[in-house]
Scaffold this active site. Structure first.
Site, PDB file in Angstrom:
ATOM      1  N   THR A   1       8.878  -4.811   2.329  1.00 16.60           N
ATOM      2  CA  THR A   1       8.346  -5.833   3.228  1.00 16.60           C
ATOM      3  C   THR A   1       9.167  -7.117   3.159  1.00 16.60           C
ATOM      4  O   THR A   1       9.749  -7.423   2.103  1.00 16.60           O
ATOM      5  CB  THR A   1       6.876  -6.140   2.850  1.00 16.60           C
ATOM      6  N   ASP A   2       9.163  -7.872   4.245  1.00 16.45           N
ATOM      7  CA  ASP A   2       9.848  -9.177   4.224  1.00 16.45           C
ATOM      8  C   ASP A   2       9.139 -10.154   3.277  1.00 16.45           C
ATOM      9  O   ASP A   2       9.703 -11.191   2.926  1.00 16.45           O
ATOM     10  CB  ASP A   2       9.952  -9.767   5.642  1.00 16.45           C
ATOM     11  N   GLU A   3       7.913  -9.820   2.860  1.00 15.26           N
ATOM     12  CA  GLU A   3       7.164 -10.744   1.995  1.00 15.26           C
ATOM     13  C   GLU A   3       7.792 -10.878   0.610  1.00 15.26           C
ATOM     14  O   GLU A   3       7.483 -11.824  -0.113  1.00 15.26           O
ATOM     15  CB  GLU A   3       5.694 -10.304   1.893  1.00 15.26           C
TER      16      GLU A   3
ATOM     17  N   TYR B   1       0.439  -8.846  -4.154  1.00 20.46           N
ATOM     18  CA  TYR B   1       0.963  -7.768  -3.297  1.00 20.46           C
ATOM     19  C   TYR B   1       2.483  -7.843  -3.212  1.00 20.46           C
ATOM     20  O   TYR B   1       3.189  -6.877  -3.526  1.00 20.46           O
ATOM     21  CB  TYR B   1       0.352  -7.858  -1.886  1.00 20.46           C
TER      22      TYR B   1
ATOM     23  N   LYS C   1       5.501  -5.349  -4.643  1.00 22.89           N
ATOM     24  CA  LYS C   1       6.525  -4.732  -3.788  1.00 22.89           C
ATOM     25  C   LYS C   1       7.920  -5.135  -4.247  1.00 22.89           C
ATOM     26  O   LYS C   1       8.853  -4.323  -4.217  1.00 22.89           O
ATOM     27  CB  LYS C   1       6.312  -5.143  -2.319  1.00 22.89           C
TER      28      LYS C   1
HETATM   29  P1  NAD Z   1      -1.910   1.080   4.846  1.00 24.56           P
HETATM   30  O1  NAD Z   1      -2.680   0.266   3.869  1.00 24.56           O
HETATM   31  O2  NAD Z   1      -2.404   1.231   6.243  1.00 24.56           O
HETATM   32  O3  NAD Z   1      -1.740   2.571   4.273  1.00 24.56           O
HETATM   33  C1  NAD Z   1      -1.384   2.851   2.958  1.00 24.56           C
HETATM   34  C2  NAD Z   1      -1.507   4.352   2.742  1.00 24.56           C
HETATM   35  O4  NAD Z   1      -1.101   4.651   1.395  1.00 24.56           O
HETATM   36  C3  NAD Z   1      -2.942   4.887   2.897  1.00 24.56           C
HETATM   37  O5  NAD Z   1      -2.936   6.078   3.657  1.00 24.56           O
HETATM   38  C4  NAD Z   1      -3.377   5.156   1.465  1.00 24.56           C
HETATM   39  O6  NAD Z   1      -4.341   6.191   1.357  1.00 24.56           O
HETATM   40  C5  NAD Z   1      -2.062   5.515   0.804  1.00 24.56           C
HETATM   41  N1  NAD Z   1      -2.064   5.279  -0.643  1.00 24.56           N
HETATM   42  C6  NAD Z   1      -2.447   4.144  -1.299  1.00 24.56           C
HETATM   43  N2  NAD Z   1      -2.340   4.310  -2.633  1.00 24.56           N
HETATM   44  C7  NAD Z   1      -1.844   5.569  -2.820  1.00 24.56           C
HETATM   45  C8  NAD Z   1      -1.486   6.315  -3.969  1.00 24.56           C
HETATM   46  N3  NAD Z   1      -1.628   5.814  -5.202  1.00 24.56           N
HETATM   47  N4  NAD Z   1      -1.006   7.564  -3.813  1.00 24.56           N
HETATM   48  C9  NAD Z   1      -0.864   8.092  -2.563  1.00 24.56           C
HETATM   49  N5  NAD Z   1      -1.214   7.441  -1.443  1.00 24.56           N
HETATM   50  C10 NAD Z   1      -1.672   6.186  -1.567  1.00 24.56           C
HETATM   51  O7  NAD Z   1      -0.427   0.501   4.803  1.00 24.56           O
HETATM   52  P2  NAD Z   1       0.630   0.245   5.981  1.00 24.56           P
HETATM   53  O8  NAD Z   1       0.321  -1.032   6.632  1.00 24.56           O
HETATM   54  O9  NAD Z   1       0.785   1.469   6.773  1.00 24.56           O
HETATM   55  O10 NAD Z   1       1.947   0.006   5.098  1.00 24.56           O
HETATM   56  C11 NAD Z   1       2.785   1.100   4.735  1.00 24.56           C
HETATM   57  C12 NAD Z   1       3.953   0.572   3.949  1.00 24.56           C
HETATM   58  O11 NAD Z   1       4.672  -0.401   4.701  1.00 24.56           O
HETATM   59  C13 NAD Z   1       3.545  -0.129   2.648  1.00 24.56           C
HETATM   60  O12 NAD Z   1       4.449   0.231   1.639  1.00 24.56           O
HETATM   61  C14 NAD Z   1       3.647  -1.608   2.985  1.00 24.56           C
HETATM   62  O13 NAD Z   1       3.960  -2.368   1.833  1.00 24.56           O
HETATM   63  C15 NAD Z   1       4.803  -1.600   3.977  1.00 24.56           C
HETATM   64  N6  NAD Z   1       4.777  -2.695   4.964  1.00 24.56           N
HETATM   65  C16 NAD Z   1       3.695  -2.883   5.779  1.00 24.56           C
HETATM   66  C17 NAD Z   1       3.729  -3.891   6.738  1.00 24.56           C
HETATM   67  C18 NAD Z   1       2.597  -4.102   7.701  1.00 24.56           C
HETATM   68  O14 NAD Z   1       2.657  -5.031   8.502  1.00 24.56           O
HETATM   69  N7  NAD Z   1       1.561  -3.288   7.699  1.00 24.56           N
HETATM   70  C19 NAD Z   1       4.857  -4.720   6.843  1.00 24.56           C
HETATM   71  C20 NAD Z   1       5.933  -4.499   5.980  1.00 24.56           C
HETATM   72  C21 NAD Z   1       5.886  -3.482   5.053  1.00 24.56           C
HETATM   73  P1  TYD Z   2      -2.292 -10.290   7.428  1.00 27.86           P
HETATM   74  O1  TYD Z   2      -2.577  -9.520   8.665  1.00 27.86           O
HETATM   75  O2  TYD Z   2      -3.217 -10.188   6.268  1.00 27.86           O
HETATM   76  O3  TYD Z   2      -0.789  -9.946   6.997  1.00 27.86           O
HETATM   77  P2  TYD Z   2       0.162 -10.662   5.881  1.00 27.86           P
HETATM   78  O4  TYD Z   2      -0.664 -11.532   5.020  1.00 27.86           O
HETATM   79  O5  TYD Z   2       0.704  -9.487   5.148  1.00 27.86           O
HETATM   80  O6  TYD Z   2       1.192 -11.419   6.665  1.00 27.86           O
HETATM   81  O7  TYD Z   2      -2.202 -11.828   7.806  1.00 27.86           O
HETATM   82  C1  TYD Z   2      -1.301 -12.287   8.811  1.00 27.86           C
HETATM   83  C2  TYD Z   2      -1.485 -13.782   8.956  1.00 27.86           C
HETATM   84  O8  TYD Z   2      -2.805 -14.021   9.454  1.00 27.86           O
HETATM   85  C3  TYD Z   2      -1.399 -14.522   7.630  1.00 27.86           C
HETATM   86  O9  TYD Z   2      -0.762 -15.784   7.828  1.00 27.86           O
HETATM   87  C4  TYD Z   2      -2.844 -14.744   7.245  1.00 27.86           C
HETATM   88  C5  TYD Z   2      -3.547 -14.852   8.584  1.00 27.86           C
HETATM   89  N1  TYD Z   2      -4.949 -14.380   8.595  1.00 27.86           N
HETATM   90  C6  TYD Z   2      -5.969 -15.228   9.043  1.00 27.86           C
HETATM   91  O10 TYD Z   2      -5.725 -16.380   9.424  1.00 27.86           O
HETATM   92  N2  TYD Z   2      -7.249 -14.748   9.028  1.00 27.86           N
HETATM   93  C7  TYD Z   2      -7.561 -13.500   8.608  1.00 27.86           C
HETATM   94  O11 TYD Z   2      -8.771 -13.138   8.611  1.00 27.86           O
HETATM   95  C8  TYD Z   2      -6.512 -12.630   8.172  1.00 27.86           C
HETATM   96  C9  TYD Z   2      -6.806 -11.250   7.706  1.00 27.86           C
HETATM   97  C10 TYD Z   2      -5.209 -13.124   8.198  1.00 27.86           C
END
Ligand code: NAD
Ligand code: TYD
Length: 333
Positions: free
Chosen positions: A123-125, A147, A151
């Site tokens: 992630t970019d985070e 988190y 990562k």
């Molecule tokens: P999500 O929370 O929707 O899904 C996570 C999945 O991982 C779920 O299906 C869960 O059951 C599974 N999981 C969790 N713990 C596990 C374990 N111990 N063993 C096996 N499976 C397990 O997540 P997402 O938003 O789809 O993110 C997927 C990946 O992308 C993550 O690695 C996250 O850090 C990365 N990512 C997400 C975003 C975003 O905006 N959602 C952005 C950048 C990077």
């Molecule tokens: P989020 O969707 O939790 O993603 P991330 O924290 O990984 O970027 O949050 C996106 C942005 O939205 C972040 O600046 C926090 C804000 N946010 C709110 O203002 N209210 C909310 O209820 C949530 C979940 C997020």
């Protein structure tokens, strides 16, 4: 290509499984997922009968099931993680376990089994917050939340395995994704589904924090490209080029749904809340990737998807979700 995807029952993983099955005839996919609160087999109902797809329920921290599942694979893509920043603040332990130890368990299996390619979804985070400009892949890691620290720890292990053991690893670091099948704890699906039900939209702090929004399909195309053409040992940023303030997103969602801005509630800020994320994606552009979905079109399509699929999100917004929502948002819930 025999692909093992971990975390494929989550948001991005399920979109990636569907994308790969639709885009490549010669791919078979095993999806290893623990099915935590965020994992949902409904996300893949439409592909579960595809003979090229198989689901295995298991934990990426379980070395035995990991080794059994990975044996014979041509590539592993690790999406499995605990992913919600707010939950990492109230309970960091699962994040360290899955995101760090789970990644290590996978790396060990990849090393022992000599698997030719391992792609870590990051992630970019991990770079932390940036006031102006954008982080490149060489920028220092400076994570703010449990988190992003987990990562970042995983990323460092992945790169260390490359340097020490020559493990053929790759990393993508994407910005905030949005699209169908995202668990309604993240801002976009939470605000859309709350607004549909005329429930308040809790905006943290002053609502001026900026995220770079990337449609999940564009991320899947970037991941596919890095998997096939990325250089081992390298990191690739994946961003949408859409720097948008939370308040702006909130207003757009309300506008698309024809709802009143009176639903907006400013609530206490998230501790350690990063002000702005931005990544420079020149390296991935160099491989021929560019996002195709504009934020305007992508958000409209996403709002339409949640409006059309209450049978997907209504059951989620009852059980575990409800308890979490009450803990996290107190009086507002
Ligand atoms: P999500 O929370 O929707 O899904 C996570 C999945 O991982 C779920 O299906 C869960 O059951 C599974 N999981 C969790 N713990 C596990 C374990 N111990 N063993 C096996 N499976 C397990 O997540 P997402 O938003 O789809 O993110 C997927 C990946 O992308 C993550 O690695 C996250 O850090 C990365 N990512 C997400 C975003 C975003 O905006 N959602 C952005 C950048 C990077
Ligand atoms: P989020 O969707 O939790 O993603 P991330 O924290 O990984 O970027 O949050 C996106 C942005 O939205 C972040 O600046 C926090 C804000 N946010 C709110 O203002 N209210 C909310 O209820 C949530 C979940 C997020």
């Amino acid at each position: 290509m025999r692909l093992v995807v971990t975390g494929g029952a989550g948001f991005i993983g399920s979109n990636f499984v569907r994308y790969m099955l639709a885009t490549h005839d010669d791919v078979s996919i095993v999806n290893l997922d623990k099915l935590t609160y965020a994992g949902n087999l409904e996300n893949l109902r439409d592909v579960e009968d595809d003979p090229r797809y198989r689901f295995v329920q298991g934990d990426i921290c379980d070395a035995i099931i990991v080794e059994e599942t990975l044996r014979g694979a041509d590539a592993v893509v690790n999406f499995a993680a605990e992913t919600h920043v707010d939950r990492s603040i109230s309970g960091p332990q699962d994040f360290i376990r899955t995101d760090v130890l789970g990644t290590h368990t996978l790396l060990e299996a990849v090393r022992r089994l000599d698997i030719p390619r391992y792609l870590q979804i990051s992630t970019d985070e991990v770079y932390g917050s940036i006031e102006h400009g954008a982080f490149t892949e060489d920028s220092d890691l400076d994570p703010s939340s449990p988190y992003s620290a987990s990562k970042a720890g995983a990323d460092l292990l992945v790169l260390a395995y490359h340097r020490t053991f020559g493990t053929p690893v790759l990393i993508t670091r994407s910005s905030n994704n949005y699209g169908p099948y995202q668990y309604p704890e993240k801002i976009v699906p939470l605000f859309i589904t709350n607004a549909v039900d005329d429930q308040p939209l809790p905006v943290y702090g002053d609502g001026r924090n900026v995220r770079d929004w990337l449609h999940v399909d564009d991320n899947c195309a970037g991941i596919d490209l890095v998997l096939r053409e990325g250089a081992p040992g390298h990191v690739y940023n994946v961003g949408g080029g859409n720097d948008i303030q939370n308040l702006d997103i909130t207003r757009r969602i309300l506008g698309l749904l024809g709802k009143d801005e009176g639903l907006i509630r400013f609530v206490a800020d998230r501790p350690g809340h990063d002000r702005r994320y931005a990544v420079d994606c020149a390296k991935l552009h160099g491989l021929g990737w560019a996002p195709r979905i504009s934020f305007e079109a992508g958000l409209e399509r996403t709002v339409e998807w949640y409006v059309a699929h209450p049978e997907w999100w209504r059951p989620i917004k009852s059980g575990e979700w409800r308890a979490y929502y009450e803990r996290q948002y107190g009086d507002l819930a």
